[in-house]
Design a protein around this motif. Structure first.
Motif, PDB file in Angstrom:
ATOM      1  N   THR A  37     -30.845  87.232  53.583  1.00 31.47           N
ATOM      2  CA  THR A  37     -31.989  87.596  52.750  1.00 31.47           C
ATOM      3  C   THR A  37     -32.826  86.349  52.470  1.00 31.47           C
ATOM      4  OG1 THR A  37     -32.627  88.811  50.740  1.00 31.47           O
ATOM      5  CG2 THR A  37     -30.800  87.240  50.539  1.00 31.47           C
ATOM      6  N   GLN A  38     -33.856  86.505  51.636  1.00 26.26           N
ATOM      7  CA  GLN A  38     -34.665  85.355  51.244  1.00 26.26           C
ATOM      8  C   GLN A  38     -33.855  84.471  50.292  1.00 26.26           C
ATOM      9  OE1 GLN A  38     -35.483  88.598  50.542  1.00 26.26           O
ATOM     10  NE2 GLN A  38     -37.572  89.074  51.175  1.00 26.26           N
ATOM     11  N   GLY A  39     -33.741  83.195  50.623  1.00 28.86           N
ATOM     12  CA  GLY A  39     -32.927  82.286  49.821  1.00 28.86           C
ATOM     13  C   GLY A  39     -33.438  82.071  48.418  1.00 28.86           C
ATOM     14  N   ASP A  40     -34.737  82.319  48.186  1.00 28.52           N
ATOM     15  CA  ASP A  40     -35.297  82.105  46.858  1.00 28.52           C
ATOM     16  C   ASP A  40     -35.383  83.389  46.038  1.00 28.52           C
ATOM     17  OD1 ASP A  40     -37.260  83.372  48.303  1.00 28.52           O
ATOM     18  OD2 ASP A  40     -38.876  81.975  47.764  1.00 28.52           O
ATOM     19  N   ILE A  55     -27.177  83.761  53.608  1.00 24.97           N
ATOM     20  CA  ILE A  55     -27.881  83.118  54.724  1.00 24.97           C
ATOM     21  C   ILE A  55     -29.372  83.277  54.456  1.00 24.97           C
ATOM     22  CG2 ILE A  55     -28.338  83.149  57.196  1.00 24.97           C
ATOM     23  CD1 ILE A  55     -25.494  84.190  57.603  1.00 24.97           C
ATOM     24  N   ASP A  56     -30.060  82.174  54.293  1.00 20.47           N
ATOM     25  CA  ASP A  56     -31.487  82.194  53.952  1.00 20.47           C
ATOM     26  C   ASP A  56     -32.301  82.484  55.206  1.00 20.47           C
ATOM     27  OD1 ASP A  56     -34.022  81.846  53.009  1.00 20.47           O
ATOM     28  OD2 ASP A  56     -33.816  79.723  52.523  1.00 20.47           O
ATOM     29  N   CYS A  57     -32.577  83.763  55.419  1.00 17.50           N
ATOM     30  CA  CYS A  57     -33.348  84.172  56.598  1.00 17.50           C
ATOM     31  C   CYS A  57     -33.872  85.580  56.370  1.00 17.50           C
ATOM     32  CB  CYS A  57     -32.462  84.129  57.848  1.00 17.50           C
ATOM     33  SG  CYS A  57     -33.346  84.566  59.364  1.00 17.50           S
ATOM     34  N   TYR A  58     -35.162  85.769  56.631  1.00 17.92           N
ATOM     35  CA  TYR A  58     -35.742  87.112  56.517  1.00 17.92           C
ATOM     36  C   TYR A  58     -36.841  87.240  57.565  1.00 17.92           C
ATOM     37  CZ  TYR A  58     -37.129  91.534  54.536  1.00 17.92           C
ATOM     38  OH  TYR A  58     -37.389  92.874  54.378  1.00 17.92           O
ATOM     39  N   PRO A  59     -36.897  88.362  58.284  1.00 19.50           N
ATOM     40  CA  PRO A  59     -37.848  88.490  59.393  1.00 19.50           C
ATOM     41  C   PRO A  59     -39.301  88.535  58.940  1.00 19.50           C
ATOM     42  CG  PRO A  59     -36.759  90.588  58.973  1.00 19.50           C
ATOM     43  CD  PRO A  59     -36.056  89.573  58.131  1.00 19.50           C
ATOM     44  N   THR A  60     -40.157  87.943  59.746  1.00 21.13           N
ATOM     45  CA  THR A  60     -41.594  88.008  59.487  1.00 21.13           C
ATOM     46  C   THR A  60     -42.222  89.219  60.164  1.00 21.13           C
ATOM     47  OG1 THR A  60     -41.963  86.581  61.412  1.00 21.13           O
ATOM     48  CG2 THR A  60     -41.803  85.508  59.253  1.00 21.13           C
ATOM     49  N   ARG A  61     -41.477  89.827  61.070  1.00 16.74           N
ATOM     50  CA  ARG A  61     -41.970  91.012  61.782  1.00 16.74           C
ATOM     51  C   ARG A  61     -40.773  91.848  62.236  1.00 16.74           C
ATOM     52  NH1 ARG A  61     -42.710  86.424  64.695  1.00 16.74           N
ATOM     53  NH2 ARG A  61     -44.818  86.219  63.911  1.00 16.74           N
TER      54      ARG A  61
END
Length: 362
Positions: A37-40, A55-61
């Motif tokens: 998900t978004q880390g913030d 895990i700090d990661c979220y798709p932009t598309r």
């Protein structure tokens, strides 16, 4: 079980809480949970308090190479049993990331309509061949999805989002800012300005209640002060007692201060969380036949179910509540009891874990 979740938690706390707390409960039970998900996001600190890996990661598309690579690297390092993707951006990326791995992929579905076999984009999400199961927020959603999937219809299930009564202890908001007195009768509608939410129908209905001087309508949500709603209010016989609150962070408090909750949706509804929030604060509800709303209300006992777009039926049911304050309170208590029985967090966790196990064992 080792479970990887791919979702967004950048939203109001009470909006993401039912989903987020479900995974926290699983972690408390000893399941190993990783959330991509978004880390913030605000909820991340609470996840970490319960030893959930973030895990700090979220798709932009819908197809994001960076996200797919990140998830695949994680799956190479750990032997996951379940991957659970929760929205239209995360499902396609999780599906591509899961190719070649044994983990069962579950996709979430929260609305009725919009998923069709003839739509190529549907094969990026719930109709993707890599998806092993679909969790639906309501029976109406499940029935809609089962019409579209090609096989394994038994792997399309309904699991209600659970809630904890302890979440709903907000002090009733002071409604004097709207010139509403404690003795007034207040109906609340929480909805953003989308035609499918049926706010225009509600405004037409309350036009018939101008003679009830103690009745006020509080509408909460984005852009309800704009056209066409602004014109409908300006020309309404009730205009002095229709209060547009806009977007608010204190929706639970506003709910707690109201007497009645109205959800006049005309299409595309899943299982409205605002109705459940109203139930938690012992509010009866008026809902329409759209989507999963009828699953939340016992007609004539904890509220009323009316045909969508039926202005006169909606006006009549509002009048019933305004004229019968004792019945309003009694029906509200029954709504609260129903919410506690059928929409508990514990029941949601139990059903999810059973669903996960059934897919793993197939």
């Amino acid at each position: 079980m080792k479970i990887l979740i791919h979702s967004s938690y950048r939203d109001a706390w009470n909006s993401v809480r039912p989903e987020a707390e479900m995974f926290i409960e699983m972690a408390k039970m000893g399941h190993e949970i990783t959330i991509v998900t978004q880390g913030d996001a605000e909820y991340v600190s609470r996840f970490r308090e319960h030893n959930i890996n973030i895990i700090d990661c979220y798709p932009t598309r819908k197809i994001c190479c960076r996200t797919i690579k990140t998830i695949r690297n994680e799956m190479r390092n750990d032997d996951y049993d379940i991957v659970y993707a929760m929205n239209s951006k995360t499902i396609p990326n999780a599906a591509f990331a899961c190719l070649g791995f044994k983990a069962k992929l579950i996709a979430y579905r929260g609305t009725v309509g919009g998923l069709y076999r003839h739509d190529p984009t549907a094969y990026l999400t719930q109709l993707n061949p890599r998806v092993n199961g679909i969790s639906c927020v309501a029976k109406a959603v499940q029935e809609d999805v089962q019409k579209q999937v090609w096989k394994n219809k038994k792997n399309v299930v309904t699991i209600y989002k659970g809630h904890d009564p302890k979440w709903f202890k907000d002090t009733p908001s002071d409604l004097s800012e709207f010139a509403i007195k404690k003795e007034d009768f207040v109906a609340i509608c929480v909805a953003n300005a989308r035609p499918s939410k049926g706010v225009a129908v509600l405004l037409e209905a309350v036009n018939q209640l101008a003679d009830y001087s103690n009745f006020h309508l509080l509408v909460v949500g984005r852009d309800l002060d704009k056209s066409p709603y602004s014109e409908l209010i300006a020309n309404n016989a009730m205009r002095a007692r229709i209060h547009v609150a806009g977007y608010r962070n204190d929706v639970p408090g506003l709910m707690a201060a109201a007497d009645l909750q109205i959800q006049p949706s005309i299409s595309g509804e899943g299982l409205p969380k605002t109705v459940i929030e109203g139930m938690a604060y012992a509010l009866p509800s008026i809902v329409t036949t759209t989507g999963g709303s009828p699953e939340l209300v016992k007609d004539g006992e904890s509220g009323f179910i009316i045909p969508s777009k039926d202005v006169n039926a909606l006006a009549a049911k509002i009048k019933f509540f305004v004229e019968n304050p004792n019945a309003t309170k009694e029906m509200g208590i029954k709504a609260q009891q129903f919410m506690h029985q059928e929409f508990s967090l514990a029941k949601t966790v139990e059903k999810h874990l059973h669903f996960f196990a059934s897919l793993i064992n197939n």
